[in-house]
Design a protein around this motif. Structure first.
Motif, PDB file in Angstrom:
ATOM      1  N   TRP A 526       0.784  -1.229   0.000  1.00  0.00           N
ATOM      2  CA  TRP A 526       0.000   0.000   0.000  1.00  0.00           C
ATOM      3  C   TRP A 526       0.821   1.286   0.000  1.00  0.00           C
ATOM      4  O   TRP A 526       0.257   2.366  -0.181  1.00  0.00           O
ATOM      5  CB  TRP A 526      -0.931   0.018   1.220  1.00  0.00           C
ATOM      6  CG  TRP A 526      -1.956  -1.068   1.185  1.00  0.00           C
ATOM      7  CD1 TRP A 526      -1.908  -2.267   1.829  1.00  0.00           C
ATOM      8  CD2 TRP A 526      -3.174  -1.070   0.444  1.00  0.00           C
ATOM      9  NE1 TRP A 526      -3.022  -3.009   1.545  1.00  0.00           N
ATOM     10  CE2 TRP A 526      -3.822  -2.301   0.691  1.00  0.00           C
ATOM     11  CE3 TRP A 526      -3.779  -0.149  -0.418  1.00  0.00           C
ATOM     12  CZ2 TRP A 526      -5.040  -2.629   0.123  1.00  0.00           C
ATOM     13  CZ3 TRP A 526      -4.997  -0.482  -0.988  1.00  0.00           C
ATOM     14  CH2 TRP A 526      -5.616  -1.712  -0.720  1.00  0.00           C
ATOM     15  N   ALA A 527       2.135   1.221   0.232  1.00  0.00           N
ATOM     16  CA  ALA A 527       2.892   2.457   0.427  1.00  0.00           C
ATOM     17  C   ALA A 527       4.161   2.503  -0.426  1.00  0.00           C
ATOM     18  O   ALA A 527       4.740   1.467  -0.768  1.00  0.00           O
ATOM     19  CB  ALA A 527       3.248   2.624   1.900  1.00  0.00           C
ATOM     20  N   ARG A 528       4.574   3.711  -0.766  1.00  0.00           N
ATOM     21  CA  ARG A 528       5.832   3.980  -1.443  1.00  0.00           C
ATOM     22  C   ARG A 528       6.389   5.301  -0.905  1.00  0.00           C
ATOM     23  O   ARG A 528       5.629   6.182  -0.494  1.00  0.00           O
ATOM     24  CB  ARG A 528       5.650   4.098  -2.961  1.00  0.00           C
ATOM     25  CG  ARG A 528       5.197   2.828  -3.656  1.00  0.00           C
ATOM     26  CD  ARG A 528       6.283   1.764  -3.680  1.00  0.00           C
ATOM     27  NE  ARG A 528       5.873   0.608  -4.455  1.00  0.00           N
ATOM     28  CZ  ARG A 528       5.188  -0.426  -3.970  1.00  0.00           C
ATOM     29  NH1 ARG A 528       4.819  -0.420  -2.691  1.00  0.00           N
ATOM     30  NH2 ARG A 528       4.863  -1.447  -4.740  1.00  0.00           N
ATOM     31  N   LEU A 529       7.714   5.425  -0.955  1.00  0.00           N
ATOM     32  CA  LEU A 529       8.363   6.687  -0.592  1.00  0.00           C
ATOM     33  C   LEU A 529       9.315   7.069  -1.718  1.00  0.00           C
ATOM     34  O   LEU A 529      10.126   6.251  -2.168  1.00  0.00           O
ATOM     35  CB  LEU A 529       9.129   6.540   0.731  1.00  0.00           C
ATOM     36  CG  LEU A 529       9.846   7.798   1.248  1.00  0.00           C
ATOM     37  CD1 LEU A 529       8.837   8.923   1.504  1.00  0.00           C
ATOM     38  CD2 LEU A 529      10.636   7.495   2.522  1.00  0.00           C
ATOM     39  N   TYR A 530       9.196   8.321  -2.177  1.00  0.00           N
ATOM     40  CA  TYR A 530      10.013   8.817  -3.278  1.00  0.00           C
ATOM     41  C   TYR A 530      10.821  10.025  -2.794  1.00  0.00           C
ATOM     42  O   TYR A 530      10.438  10.695  -1.817  1.00  0.00           O
ATOM     43  CB  TYR A 530       9.147   9.222  -4.465  1.00  0.00           C
ATOM     44  CG  TYR A 530       8.257   8.117  -4.984  1.00  0.00           C
ATOM     45  CD1 TYR A 530       8.740   7.174  -5.877  1.00  0.00           C
ATOM     46  CD2 TYR A 530       6.931   8.027  -4.562  1.00  0.00           C
ATOM     47  CE1 TYR A 530       7.926   6.156  -6.353  1.00  0.00           C
ATOM     48  CE2 TYR A 530       6.100   7.015  -5.030  1.00  0.00           C
ATOM     49  CZ  TYR A 530       6.599   6.082  -5.924  1.00  0.00           C
ATOM     50  OH  TYR A 530       5.797   5.074  -6.381  1.00  0.00           O
ATOM     51  N   SER A 531      11.918  10.314  -3.490  1.00  0.00           N
ATOM     52  CA  SER A 531      12.727  11.481  -3.109  1.00  0.00           C
ATOM     53  C   SER A 531      12.935  12.384  -4.309  1.00  0.00           C
ATOM     54  O   SER A 531      12.878  11.946  -5.465  1.00  0.00           O
ATOM     55  CB  SER A 531      14.084  11.033  -2.561  1.00  0.00           C
ATOM     56  OG  SER A 531      14.904  10.522  -3.599  1.00  0.00           O
ATOM     57  N   SER A 532      13.205  13.643  -4.038  1.00  0.00           N
ATOM     58  CA  SER A 532      13.579  14.576  -5.108  1.00  0.00           C
ATOM     59  C   SER A 532      14.942  14.139  -5.631  1.00  0.00           C
ATOM     60  O   SER A 532      15.808  13.709  -4.868  1.00  0.00           O
ATOM     61  CB  SER A 532      13.639  16.006  -4.575  1.00  0.00           C
ATOM     62  OG  SER A 532      14.511  16.069  -3.450  1.00  0.00           O
ATOM     63  N   PRO A 533      15.169  14.225  -6.932  1.00  0.00           N
ATOM     64  CA  PRO A 533      16.400  13.659  -7.507  1.00  0.00           C
ATOM     65  C   PRO A 533      17.683  14.411  -7.159  1.00  0.00           C
ATOM     66  O   PRO A 533      18.755  13.802  -7.093  1.00  0.00           O
ATOM     67  CB  PRO A 533      16.137  13.698  -9.017  1.00  0.00           C
ATOM     68  CG  PRO A 533      15.088  14.736  -9.203  1.00  0.00           C
ATOM     69  CD  PRO A 533      14.247  14.714  -7.967  1.00  0.00           C
ATOM     70  N   LEU A 534      17.582  15.731  -6.924  1.00  0.00           N
ATOM     71  CA  LEU A 534      18.803  16.515  -6.741  1.00  0.00           C
ATOM     72  C   LEU A 534      18.968  17.028  -5.308  1.00  0.00           C
ATOM     73  O   LEU A 534      19.860  16.629  -4.584  1.00  0.00           O
ATOM     74  CB  LEU A 534      18.819  17.685  -7.726  1.00  0.00           C
ATOM     75  CG  LEU A 534      18.835  17.302  -9.219  1.00  0.00           C
ATOM     76  CD1 LEU A 534      18.776  18.549 -10.080  1.00  0.00           C
ATOM     77  CD2 LEU A 534      20.064  16.462  -9.535  1.00  0.00           C
ATOM     78  N   LYS A 535      18.042  17.907  -4.883  1.00  0.00           N
ATOM     79  CA  LYS A 535      18.266  18.578  -3.591  1.00  0.00           C
ATOM     80  C   LYS A 535      16.967  18.673  -2.796  1.00  0.00           C
ATOM     81  O   LYS A 535      16.725  17.889  -1.888  1.00  0.00           O
ATOM     82  CB  LYS A 535      18.874  19.966  -3.823  1.00  0.00           C
ATOM     83  CG  LYS A 535      19.293  20.735  -2.584  1.00  0.00           C
ATOM     84  CD  LYS A 535      19.965  22.041  -2.990  1.00  0.00           C
ATOM     85  CE  LYS A 535      20.311  22.910  -1.792  1.00  0.00           C
ATOM     86  NZ  LYS A 535      21.398  22.339  -0.974  1.00  0.00           N
ATOM     87  N   THR A 536      16.127  19.620  -3.152  1.00  0.00           N
ATOM     88  CA  THR A 536      14.826  19.796  -2.499  1.00  0.00           C
ATOM     89  C   THR A 536      13.747  19.979  -3.567  1.00  0.00           C
ATOM     90  O   THR A 536      14.053  20.182  -4.746  1.00  0.00           O
ATOM     91  CB  THR A 536      14.816  21.026  -1.568  1.00  0.00           C
ATOM     92  OG1 THR A 536      14.968  22.206  -2.370  1.00  0.00           O
ATOM     93  CG2 THR A 536      15.931  20.952  -0.536  1.00  0.00           C
ATOM     94  N   PHE A 537      12.503  19.945  -3.162  1.00  0.00           N
ATOM     95  CA  PHE A 537      11.382  20.123  -4.082  1.00  0.00           C
ATOM     96  C   PHE A 537      11.497  21.457  -4.818  1.00  0.00           C
ATOM     97  O   PHE A 537      11.373  21.520  -6.047  1.00  0.00           O
ATOM     98  CB  PHE A 537      10.075  20.060  -3.299  1.00  0.00           C
ATOM     99  CG  PHE A 537       8.844  20.334  -4.116  1.00  0.00           C
ATOM    100  CD1 PHE A 537       8.306  19.356  -4.941  1.00  0.00           C
ATOM    101  CD2 PHE A 537       8.217  21.581  -4.069  1.00  0.00           C
ATOM    102  CE1 PHE A 537       7.174  19.602  -5.699  1.00  0.00           C
ATOM    103  CE2 PHE A 537       7.084  21.837  -4.821  1.00  0.00           C
ATOM    104  CZ  PHE A 537       6.562  20.841  -5.639  1.00  0.00           C
ATOM    105  N   GLU A 538      11.766  22.523  -4.074  1.00  0.00           N
ATOM    106  CA  GLU A 538      11.847  23.853  -4.682  1.00  0.00           C
ATOM    107  C   GLU A 538      13.064  23.977  -5.615  1.00  0.00           C
ATOM    108  O   GLU A 538      12.982  24.544  -6.705  1.00  0.00           O
ATOM    109  CB  GLU A 538      11.924  24.933  -3.590  1.00  0.00           C
ATOM    110  CG  GLU A 538      10.704  25.011  -2.688  1.00  0.00           C
ATOM    111  CD  GLU A 538      10.762  24.037  -1.511  1.00  0.00           C
ATOM    112  OE1 GLU A 538       9.895  24.122  -0.642  1.00  0.00           O
ATOM    113  OE2 GLU A 538      11.696  23.188  -1.479  1.00  0.00           O
TER     114      GLU A 538
END
Length: 568
Positions: A526-538
């Motif tokens: 039921w779950a997944r965790l993803y990350s921003s590829p470089l640094k932060t979302f902004e």
């Protein structure tokens, strides 16, 4: 004793056997609309013979019917299991008990009506239909139902259906004759010739009798007397109405007002308080009471919702022979009770699936969630899907980005209706929730087994988390003009940290501790965790070809007032 299991088959939106596990004391059923919460409440009303709102009759709409109308349930089956019976309860419910002294109650309704158009109900206790069934056993179970959008005013004024009358009937118990005698004595007093204070009543009675004599004569005439209503106990208590004063500890009867002038919310509270007064009587008897409440938040502002649910928590802890089952759509209520009291409800392919948060192995996260499951985050219990994010930027922008992506997809899929998607996350029932940090491990334990969370029970809600990569800062030893290391007061080299600005061609390994969860969480259903590829979302948003546009916006909103520059 308490209801530990409720099984529902063929009733309302439950085609297959739906197993509902309930807890002692307080149970708060939460979930989106159409999930089956009301089906659970009505199934309990049926089998426990709650009849204040005349819910004893079955009609054809109560049988499960598939959306394509090709399947209709041949019968309705509702089963209850009661656990933790005291020794006295074991004797009382002996004919319902199995070898382990768990009591069973069953209800079966055939979809074939009789000649009069009624659906036959069969009810029995124990494991066999042929076992002895004593109707009197039901006298030891009291089922009270408070519907949604209650007409509290109707239930508090005088009449046969008055909630106040029911309270008084229970309150007086075996002392009914005392009230009846007092009313009879008063009736005699006001209609006698001896008490001059009630001369007008006596005069009216005499005038009526005289006119009867003049009109009909001695042979055909009749005699009348005047008194207050009928003086049976039921008629007396059913003629009593409630009045109110908008404040506490008022005793002057002249200042009280009719409840028709009160607000809907406070009349609801007066009605509920009358029911709670009935529950107080449980301290002195061994009757099990099941209190069913639908949407208690109706017409109540948030502070009253919190006080209401806290009081229910208290009385269910104090009174061991009461079980309270509530349905709610209020994040305020959901965030105000211990998470062990919450039961998530969802419907899936003709089956009601319930998950008690008590049965989810949260490990060390339990206390964290109890503390941080505020009104905003508790909306996760009412969603079809979730996106957990670190901060306000993601919470604001992701729903907007989703609209753009969905619009583009639907435009391309315009000729294939099966490929069309909802136009927004809100339309899809997906909530974007800001958890204000990187503590994904606490929230995702509700949906995924990892770390110290070993239980099988999880919320059947699709959940995706988005976290930042957060690469570590570069550390550089400070050198003087001669190229020698600069030392601090302890004789150690001075180290300075510098921000890292990775690019797609030169990425950086993240230092965010939440990144360690990604592979483990990926194993769950039921779950997944993803990350921003470089640094932060902004930062990543900027690097996706938006530098010029974002710089222009920043320039447009940048203040020119000197006094505000330092505050930016």
């Amino acid at each position: 004793m308490y209801i530990s299991n409720l099984n529902i088959t063929g009733y309302k939106n439950s085609k297959e056997k739906s197993v509902v596990k309930l807890n002692k004391g307080l149970n708060v059923l939460v979930g989106e609309n159409g999930s089956g919460k009301t089906t659970i409440i009505n199934a309990l009303r049926l089998i426990l013979r709650e009849n204040e709102f005349s819910y004893m009759n079955i009609n054809e709409d109560d049988f499960y019917v598939s959306l394509d109308k090709k399947y209709s349930a041949p019968d309705i089956r509702i089963d209850l299991t009661f656990e933790s019976l005291t020794s006295d309860e074991q004797v009382t419910f002996l004919t319902w008990c199995d070898a382990g002294f768990n009591a069973q109650l069953h209800l079966e309704v055939s979809s074939t009506p009789n000649r009069k158009g009624y659906y036959k109900k069969e009810i029995w206790g124990g494991s066999s239909k042929s076992s002895i069934f004593e109707e009197e056993t039901f006298e030891y179970i009291d089922c009270i139902y408070l519907p949604p959008l209650r007409d509290a005013e109707e239930k508090l004024v005088n009449g046969r259906k008055s909630r106040l009358a029911q309270l008084l009937k229970k309150q007086y118990g075996e002392n009914k004759e005392t009230l009846v005698q007092n009313v009879n004595d008063f009736n005699k007093k006001i209609t006698s010739n001896t008490d001059k204070k009630y001369n007008e009543i006596e005069t009216a009675k005499t005038n009526i009798n005289n006119k009867l004599m003049e009109t009909l004569g001695n042979r055909l005439g009749q005699s009348v007397n005047l008194q207050f209503a009928e003086t049976t106990f039921n008629k007396i208590v059913e003629s009593i109405k409630m009045v109110f004063f908008p404040g506490i500890q008022q005793s002057d009867p002249d200042k009280f007002r009719d409840i028709v002038t009160n607000s809907l919310g406070y009349n609801n509270l007066l009605y509920i308080a009358t029911v709670f007064a009935e529950l107080e009587l449980l301290k002195d008897n061994n009757m099990m009471t099941v209190l069913l409440i639908e949407e208690p938040e109706a017409h109540l502002h948030p502070q009253l919702q919190v006080k209401f649910i806290k009081y229910l928590e208290e009385i269910t802890q104090e009174l061991k022979n009461i079980q309270v089952i509530i349905t709610s759509h209020s994040p305020v209520l959901a965030s105000s009770v211990d998470i062990h009291n919450l039961i998530h409800v969802v419907e899936d392919s003709g089956k009601i699936i319930t998950t008690s948060l008590r049965d989810i192995d949260l490990g060390e996260s339990k206390s964290y969630l109890n503390r941080w499951l505020d009104v905003t985050k508790s909306t996760l219990l009412f969603s079809k899907g979730l996106i957990l994010v670190e901060g306000i930027s993601e919470a604001m922008l992701i729903p907007s980005f989703a609209k753009i992506v969905l619009a583009k997809h639907n435009k391309e899929a315009l000729n294939d209706s099966k490929m069309l998607l909802p136009n927004s996350l809100e339309e899809a029932g997906v909530s974007t929730i800001n958890i204000n940090g990187i503590n994904f491990k606490h929230f995702i334990k509700l949906f995924s087994n990892f770390g110290d969370s070993k239980g099988k029970d999880k919320l059947p809600i699709l959940c995706a988390g988005i976290t930042d990569n957060d690469p570590p800062k570069d550390k550089i030893t400070v050198l003087d003009k001669n190229g020698d290391q600069v030392l601090n007061g302890q004789g150690k080299p001075v180290i300075e940290s510098y921000e890292v600005y990775p690019t797609p061609s030169n990425p950086s390994i993240g230092a965010n501790s939440a990144l360690e969860l990604i592979d483990d969480i990926r194993k769950s259903e039921w779950a997944r965790l993803y990350s921003s590829p470089l640094k932060t979302f902004e930062y990543d948003l900027l690097m996706e070809g938006n530098i010029k546009k974002m710089t222009q916006i920043l320039q447009d909103i940048w203040t020119t007032k000197k006094e505000n520059v330092n505050s930016m």
